[in-house]
Design a protein around this motif. Sequence first.
Motif: not given
Length: 340
Positions: A192-196, A286-309
């Motif tokens: 998980f760590g290397p992916v994140l 983060l659910p396990g799919c983040v470890m093996y799926a190329k794109t998940t909910a995490f990829d949709l949500i985290a960038p918005r948080i990183l803009t300060g939203e």
Amino acid sequence: MEKIKVRDSVGATLIHDMTQIIPGVVKGPRFRKGHVIREEDIPVLLSMGKEHIYVWDQKPDLIHENEAAERLAQAVAGSGLILDEPKEGKITLTAAYDGLLYSSEEGILALNTLEGVILSTRHNHYPVKKHDKIAGTRVVPLMIEEKIILEAEETAKAFSSPILEVRPLKPFKVGLIITGSEVFHGRIKDKFGPVLRSKVENWGSTILDLKFSNDDVTMIQNSIHDQLALGAEMILVSGGMSVDPDDVTPTAIKEIGAELVTYGAPVLPGAMFLLAYIGNVPIMGLPGCVMYAKTTAFDLIAPRILTGERLTRRDIVKLGSGGLCLECPVCTYPHCAFGK
């Protein structure tokens, strides 16, 4: 405008770009607005199917398509956007830097309902790179009533935020907690760590600290407190997110006193995603799919948080429309329908 025959147009000044199309060879402006017709231009114009041209006949209540498109672009453009020069009556807006596109769907609709006005954009929250094309503006007629453009400008001003803007991703110090007895006791290697780490660094942020925790509520909570003490601005807790009794990550986050935004997102993959806040620090489970799926909910949500939203449950719920990943053999995100 006055209509004159091309054969009689030597010395006349074009009032709009004229496009030449030769299939498989060229499609673009052959003559630009302001060009003075010369004798040698006549055969070219005729080959383009032009028997007549229009010369300027200025009226006080009409403006040219180039000026109209430029004023529209200026009206909708917020930070992070660059306007190019008018080309065939169009203005293209491009990204000034890498970031996330924020567009007002209501604003785009309001402008496009005005007669003769066109604003075409990429989807809201589209990840963009510097120089990427973001939007285009133009009007349908060669000449348009200025009152329509004035109405468009007033419509854009009525919205509290710009119709279009590119927000850069801010560099966060990210605390990472990997849960699971199998990893904690060294029975299997952490994957998980290397992916994140790769995702976080690709977004311009850094991993502040990496901790491993057993499937124990108190240990997970202590790890969260440790990350906060180190100055973490975002905390990612991976694994243990299902309804299995041994998966206690949601319980640990909820019972630590965090403000729970959602446990569950209408996105596949990533349905068991969790978002909470401790003060201003976002915590994501983060659910396990983040470890093996190329794109998940995490990829949709985290960038918005990183803009300060700061996201709400409604923001997450709205992801359901377009939230189904087709899991293509070769992932092309964001150049696909996922998250749109």
